[in-house]
Scaffold this motif. Structure first.
Motif, PDB file in Angstrom:
ATOM      1  N   ILE A  27       0.869  -1.178   0.000  1.00 22.96           N
ATOM      2  CA  ILE A  27       0.000   0.000   0.000  1.00 22.96           C
ATOM      3  C   ILE A  27       0.907   1.229   0.000  1.00 22.96           C
ATOM      4  O   ILE A  27       1.641   1.459   0.956  1.00 22.96           O
ATOM      5  CB  ILE A  27      -0.935   0.016   1.233  1.00 22.96           C
ATOM      6  N   ARG A  28       0.859   2.014  -1.050  1.00 17.44           N
ATOM      7  CA  ARG A  28       1.827   3.107  -1.218  1.00 17.44           C
ATOM      8  C   ARG A  28       1.363   4.447  -0.663  1.00 17.44           C
ATOM      9  O   ARG A  28       2.179   5.300  -0.346  1.00 17.44           O
ATOM     10  CB  ARG A  28       2.202   3.243  -2.688  1.00 17.44           C
ATOM     11  N   SER A  29       0.086   4.658  -0.532  1.00 21.03           N
ATOM     12  CA  SER A  29      -0.414   5.945  -0.056  1.00 21.03           C
ATOM     13  C   SER A  29      -0.363   6.015   1.469  1.00 21.03           C
ATOM     14  O   SER A  29      -0.999   5.215   2.154  1.00 21.03           O
ATOM     15  CB  SER A  29      -1.856   6.158  -0.518  1.00 21.03           C
ATOM     16  N   PRO A  30       0.355   7.004   2.008  1.00 19.88           N
ATOM     17  CA  PRO A  30       0.370   7.166   3.462  1.00 19.88           C
ATOM     18  C   PRO A  30      -1.024   7.419   4.040  1.00 19.88           C
ATOM     19  O   PRO A  30      -1.336   6.947   5.139  1.00 19.88           O
ATOM     20  CB  PRO A  30       1.282   8.372   3.692  1.00 19.88           C
ATOM     21  N   PHE A  31      -1.864   8.151   3.308  1.00 16.04           N
ATOM     22  CA  PHE A  31      -3.222   8.391   3.791  1.00 16.04           C
ATOM     23  C   PHE A  31      -3.999   7.081   3.918  1.00 16.04           C
ATOM     24  O   PHE A  31      -4.725   6.861   4.889  1.00 16.04           O
ATOM     25  CB  PHE A  31      -3.975   9.354   2.873  1.00 16.04           C
ATOM     26  N   ASN A  32      -3.869   6.185   2.931  1.00 13.36           N
ATOM     27  CA  ASN A  32      -4.554   4.895   3.011  1.00 13.36           C
ATOM     28  C   ASN A  32      -4.025   4.050   4.162  1.00 13.36           C
ATOM     29  O   ASN A  32      -4.797   3.441   4.896  1.00 13.36           O
ATOM     30  CB  ASN A  32      -4.427   4.136   1.687  1.00 13.36           C
ATOM     31  N   VAL A  33      -2.709   4.000   4.329  1.00 12.56           N
ATOM     32  CA  VAL A  33      -2.133   3.221   5.431  1.00 12.56           C
ATOM     33  C   VAL A  33      -2.644   3.755   6.769  1.00 12.56           C
ATOM     34  O   VAL A  33      -3.073   2.992   7.634  1.00 12.56           O
ATOM     35  CB  VAL A  33      -0.588   3.215   5.369  1.00 12.56           C
ATOM     36  N   GLY A  34      -2.632   5.062   6.937  1.00 10.53           N
ATOM     37  CA  GLY A  34      -3.122   5.645   8.185  1.00 10.53           C
ATOM     38  C   GLY A  34      -4.589   5.344   8.425  1.00 10.53           C
ATOM     39  O   GLY A  34      -4.995   4.995   9.540  1.00 10.53           O
ATOM     40  N   SER A  35      -5.391   5.468   7.387  1.00 13.82           N
ATOM     41  CA  SER A  35      -6.811   5.169   7.503  1.00 13.82           C
ATOM     42  C   SER A  35      -7.037   3.709   7.881  1.00 13.82           C
ATOM     43  O   SER A  35      -7.922   3.383   8.676  1.00 13.82           O
ATOM     44  CB  SER A  35      -7.514   5.492   6.180  1.00 13.82           C
ATOM     45  N   MET A  36      -6.209   2.824   7.344  1.00 15.74           N
ATOM     46  CA  MET A  36      -6.353   1.395   7.632  1.00 15.74           C
ATOM     47  C   MET A  36      -5.926   1.075   9.070  1.00 15.74           C
ATOM     48  O   MET A  36      -6.489   0.187   9.706  1.00 15.74           O
ATOM     49  CB  MET A  36      -5.603   0.585   6.589  1.00 15.74           C
ATOM     50  N   PHE A  37      -4.981   1.825   9.598  1.00 15.16           N
ATOM     51  CA  PHE A  37      -4.646   1.691  11.024  1.00 15.16           C
ATOM     52  C   PHE A  37      -5.838   2.112  11.886  1.00 15.16           C
ATOM     53  O   PHE A  37      -6.174   1.457  12.863  1.00 15.16           O
ATOM     54  CB  PHE A  37      -3.419   2.535  11.383  1.00 15.16           C
ATOM     55  N   ARG A  38      -6.468   3.208  11.510  1.00 14.83           N
ATOM     56  CA  ARG A  38      -7.609   3.703  12.286  1.00 14.83           C
ATOM     57  C   ARG A  38      -8.764   2.709  12.252  1.00 14.83           C
ATOM     58  O   ARG A  38      -9.393   2.423  13.270  1.00 14.83           O
ATOM     59  CB  ARG A  38      -8.038   5.061  11.739  1.00 14.83           C
ATOM     60  N   PRO A  60       4.284  11.753   8.016  1.00 16.45           N
ATOM     61  CA  PRO A  60       3.302  12.688   8.592  1.00 16.45           C
ATOM     62  C   PRO A  60       1.867  12.473   8.098  1.00 16.45           C
ATOM     63  O   PRO A  60       0.921  12.612   8.867  1.00 16.45           O
ATOM     64  CB  PRO A  60       3.827  14.070   8.163  1.00 16.45           C
ATOM     65  N   ARG A  61       1.707  12.104   6.826  1.00 17.37           N
ATOM     66  CA  ARG A  61       0.355  11.875   6.301  1.00 17.37           C
ATOM     67  C   ARG A  61      -0.250  10.596   6.884  1.00 17.37           C
ATOM     68  O   ARG A  61      -1.460  10.527   7.117  1.00 17.37           O
ATOM     69  CB  ARG A  61       0.382  11.802   4.779  1.00 17.37           C
ATOM     70  N   THR A  62       0.576   9.575   7.098  1.00 18.77           N
ATOM     71  CA  THR A  62       0.091   8.352   7.742  1.00 18.77           C
ATOM     72  C   THR A  62      -0.372   8.683   9.151  1.00 18.77           C
ATOM     73  O   THR A  62      -1.478   8.303   9.555  1.00 18.77           O
ATOM     74  CB  THR A  62       1.202   7.278   7.801  1.00 18.77           C
ATOM     75  N   LYS A  63       0.451   9.367   9.881  1.00 18.51           N
ATOM     76  CA  LYS A  63       0.128   9.714  11.267  1.00 18.51           C
ATOM     77  C   LYS A  63      -1.134  10.569  11.352  1.00 18.51           C
ATOM     78  O   LYS A  63      -1.958  10.373  12.244  1.00 18.51           O
ATOM     79  CB  LYS A  63       1.303  10.408  11.931  1.00 18.51           C
ATOM     80  N   ARG A  64      -1.288  11.494  10.414  1.00 12.39           N
ATOM     81  CA  ARG A  64      -2.469  12.367  10.430  1.00 12.39           C
ATOM     82  C   ARG A  64      -3.751  11.555  10.219  1.00 12.39           C
ATOM     83  O   ARG A  64      -4.719  11.706  10.950  1.00 12.39           O
ATOM     84  CB  ARG A  64      -2.344  13.464   9.371  1.00 12.39           C
ATOM     85  N   SER A  65      -3.767  10.685   9.216  1.00 10.59           N
ATOM     86  CA  SER A  65      -5.000   9.927   8.959  1.00 10.59           C
ATOM     87  C   SER A  65      -5.203   8.792   9.960  1.00 10.59           C
ATOM     88  O   SER A  65      -6.328   8.364  10.188  1.00 10.59           O
ATOM     89  CB  SER A  65      -5.043   9.413   7.516  1.00 10.59           C
ATOM     90  N   ALA A  66      -4.134   8.323  10.602  1.00 13.07           N
ATOM     91  CA  ALA A  66      -4.256   7.266  11.622  1.00 13.07           C
ATOM     92  C   ALA A  66      -4.798   7.806  12.937  1.00 13.07           C
ATOM     93  O   ALA A  66      -5.342   7.040  13.738  1.00 13.07           O
ATOM     94  CB  ALA A  66      -2.912   6.598  11.859  1.00 13.07           C
TER      95      ALA A  66
END
Length: 169
Positions: A27-38, A60-66
């Motif tokens: 999964i390459r998008s940090p936003f998607n990875v963060g959302s999937m953590f959430r 930072p984008r992973t952390k923001r969406s997570a």
């Protein structure tokens, strides 16, 4: 609204955890990875395995969406070979187009869901492993697009998994 501890971090003692493992396969998008953590935090996922190359958990984008969930859900970043080794002997299924409808899929009580990238899908090795085990689960769609955003599809699949296993009231 969140359960937080004295350090204002998510209070993991309030979290219910089930024997659900998720493989994020390239999964390459940090936003998607963060959302999937959430989503994983919300539906009691025990562990996330990030198969390289995968977006960085500390981006930072992973952390923001997570929204703090990279610290509440256990995770490990592994090579594809290490992922295959770590899921050996477990019930495995893939979330991918062309499989059994999510409405009739027989989700395991204890198992591994593999979720591939939007562009590439699940890697051939992990897809084969899933087919040798429980198979492929899909979300029937009614629109003109052939697939959903990966984090959206994952959220729907996690809801169904938890619902069908009696984890939601």
């Amino acid at each position: 609204w969140d359960f937080v501890d004295a350090q204002d971090k998510l209070d993991v003692t309030k979290r219910t955890v089930f024997p659900f493992t998720i493989v994020l396969d390239r999964i390459r998008s940090p936003f998607n990875v963060g959302s999937m953590f959430r989503t994983s935090d919300s539906f009691g996922v025990e562990k996330i395995l990030l198969s390289t190359p995968c977006a960085d958990v500390d981006h930072p984008r992973t952390k923001r969406s997570a929204a703090g969930c990279t610290e509440s859900v256990d995770w490990e970043k592994l090579t594809p070979a290490e992922v295959l080794s770590s899921i050996e002997g477990k019930s495995v299924f893939a979330l991918e187009v062309g499989g059994t409808s999510i409405a009739t899929f027989d989700f395991p009580d204890d198992g591994v869901m593999v979720v591939g990238s939007e562009e590439l899908g699940v890697s051939p090795q992990l897809l084969e492993r899933a087919k040798q085990s429980l198979g492929v689960v899909s979300i029937p769609l009614l629109g003109t697009k052939g697939s959903l955003n990966v984090s959206t599809a994952f959220s729907i699949a996690m809801y169904w998994w938890a619902l069908k296993k009696g984890k939601l009231y």
